[in-house]
Design a protein around this motif. Sequence first.
Motif, PDB file in Angstrom:
ATOM      1  N   VAL A 199       0.874  -1.181   0.000  1.00 29.77           N
ATOM      2  CA  VAL A 199       0.000   0.000   0.000  1.00 29.77           C
ATOM      3  C   VAL A 199       0.906   1.226   0.000  1.00 29.77           C
ATOM      4  N   ARG A 200       0.655   2.125  -0.922  1.00 29.77           N
ATOM      5  CA  ARG A 200       1.523   3.292  -1.078  1.00 29.77           C
ATOM      6  C   ARG A 200       0.635   4.541  -1.009  1.00 29.77           C
ATOM      7  N   TRP A 201       1.076   5.536  -0.275  1.00 21.66           N
ATOM      8  CA  TRP A 201       0.311   6.784  -0.197  1.00 21.66           C
ATOM      9  C   TRP A 201       1.243   7.927   0.164  1.00 21.66           C
ATOM     10  N   ARG A 202       0.721   9.118   0.095  1.00 23.49           N
ATOM     11  CA  ARG A 202       1.521  10.304   0.374  1.00 23.49           C
ATOM     12  C   ARG A 202       0.759  11.172   1.389  1.00 23.49           C
ATOM     13  N   ASP A 203       1.505  11.728   2.357  1.00 19.74           N
ATOM     14  CA  ASP A 203       0.898  12.710   3.259  1.00 19.74           C
ATOM     15  C   ASP A 203       1.902  13.845   3.482  1.00 19.74           C
ATOM     16  N   ASP A 204       1.700  14.634   4.505  1.00 16.62           N
ATOM     17  CA  ASP A 204       2.583  15.792   4.726  1.00 16.62           C
ATOM     18  C   ASP A 204       4.031  15.380   4.971  1.00 16.62           C
ATOM     19  N   ASP A 205       4.250  14.129   5.486  1.00 17.89           N
ATOM     20  CA  ASP A 205       5.618  13.660   5.772  1.00 17.89           C
ATOM     21  C   ASP A 205       6.310  13.104   4.528  1.00 17.89           C
ATOM     22  N   GLY A 206       5.566  13.008   3.420  1.00 17.47           N
ATOM     23  CA  GLY A 206       6.165  12.446   2.201  1.00 17.47           C
ATOM     24  C   GLY A 206       5.502  11.147   1.808  1.00 17.47           C
ATOM     25  N   GLN A 207       6.266  10.303   1.057  1.00 14.55           N
ATOM     26  CA  GLN A 207       5.676   9.065   0.544  1.00 14.55           C
ATOM     27  C   GLN A 207       5.898   7.911   1.506  1.00 14.55           C
TER      28      GLN A 207
END
Lengths: 285, 325
Positions: free
Chosen positions: B252-260
């Motif tokens: 599972v791959r996603w992106r948030d404020d901390d990066g990928q």
Amino acid sequence: MTTLNAGQQTGAAHNAAWRPSTLALGGRRAATEIKAFNRDGLSLILILFFPIVMMALFGTVFGNDPSVGPPEAKVTMAQYYFPGMLALGTILSGFQNLSGYVAADRFNGGIKRLAGTPLPMLSYFIGKMGVTLYLIVGQSIILVIGSTLFLGIDLPTTWGAWLTVAWLLLGATAAWAVVGTAFACIAKSAESASTLAVMPVLILSFISGVYFQFTGLPEWLQQVANLTPLRWTASGLRSVFLPEQFELAEPGQTWALGMSAMVIGLWLVVGLILTRLTFKWPPQK
Amino acid sequence: MKQSTASSRTETPGSAPPPDPASAVVVDSLTKSYRQPKKGDLVAVDKLSLTIETGETYALLGPNGAGKSTTIEILEGHRKPTSGTVTVLGQNPYKAPALFRSRIGIVLQEATDMGTLKVAEALKDAAALYPNPRRVDEVMVAVGIEEKAGALIKSLSGGQRRRVDVALGMIGNPELLFLDEPTTGFDPAARRRFWDLIRGLGKDGTTIVLTTHYLDEAQHLSDRLGIIASGRVIATGTADSVGGPDLRIPRVRWRDDDGQHEKATTSPGALIHQLTEGGSWEPTDLEVIRPSLEDVYLELLRQHDADTVTTTTADPLTSPEGEQA
């Protein structure tokens, strides 16, 4: 292991005695090779007509007057060159062309493909023999007819003389063919084979009495040529197409047809051995 | 010596029956080494073993120089094994009689011969070599080359030429067909059509041995596959199972404020539920990635290379990490 299907046929559908017919398939290969050769119009003309073109050049350059030989049996330059041109066909068809074809088959996947089928190796060779025979016979017939019609060449009238022509041409072509096949088998590429194959043809045709009078060459060059079939094919054919007085101009004042047979036979045997040693079915890396 | 050859002769009167009729190909500890001047022996195939069942389409995968082509050429009878046993259609293929050759078909990797023959002529000539050939016109229809029947082979496009190669391989009605990198240089549409052709042959019961560099090709065509590296089979299985479940754990791959971020999990649904707080938050670029055959293949090769390095260079590299643990 997967479960076995008990009722499965185990080769019963195959006729265990089946064998391909070497001769029939060889004949078929020959027909196909000749057909493919005839489609290549440019090489058809270059190869089949090469001796007659050379012949026509000599005939035109030197004129139609009898100018060669002893006073009582002078012949035209064309008549003098004719046996040499006929002999030249043996090394062209047997060595230069055939080695090019075999080398091409080695490097374009042709031999590999055929070796993966039931085709017997001998059938492949019968096919090559067929196309080589087609070339030498075609070249010779065109040369004989053209030279007779346009250059006034005198032809022998006895069966014996034509028999000599036949065994010399076929024997020498066969010898060059096995040597040419072995040559094609040691070449590193199809290109290098066809380039390198020109060298022996050029050199031998100059030192074997094809373009120049044989006894006019330096002794050591004669000795080199004495070891090769072209010189003996040319002298053998001179014995047929030149007046008997010319025999005195040959080395040792003799046509030495026996030597022709021996040298050509020896090259045939050595060439067969070399081909046997170098030809791989299929080609190996 | 004399005794052993005499006894083996009495054990096999005439032609022995195939040891296992269900297996088209059985390879056991096959080794092939080439003598190289000044460099010692090059081992192209190293104690390789594999079994190909009758009727299946088997893909042989592996990097260049892994020993695929050498193995195939030994199966075809074109090369002599250095050691090990090879049984193809119940026979030792090396120097096997013409009858054996009539039961196999070979599609060469690259051939440019027969340029001045017409397609139908080449096929007719080839059909004459076999005891029970397919009909020339039917084969031309099967490979979709019938409109070019009267064209010279040298005038054909690369894809059309390849179809003729396949037609020549199948004209003898073979039980076993070898396809060596058959679609190299094809455009995508031609490749799809080619796959349909090969699948059709497979459905008719022909055993097919295929080598390819295209993993999607192996995925589409093969019933089973084997991956070869350094002359050995390092993995076998179906396109969906080879390498085992550990290499197929979804990511599972996603992106948030901390990066990928990327996480491997066998329950991606639960992870996403937790991650998105029951669907109330939407992460950027959310993906569930299931490893493709290509991912698995590359990972297997990477592990194989790592194993080879660690076994050959031994302790100095591995021991410091061992101390840390």
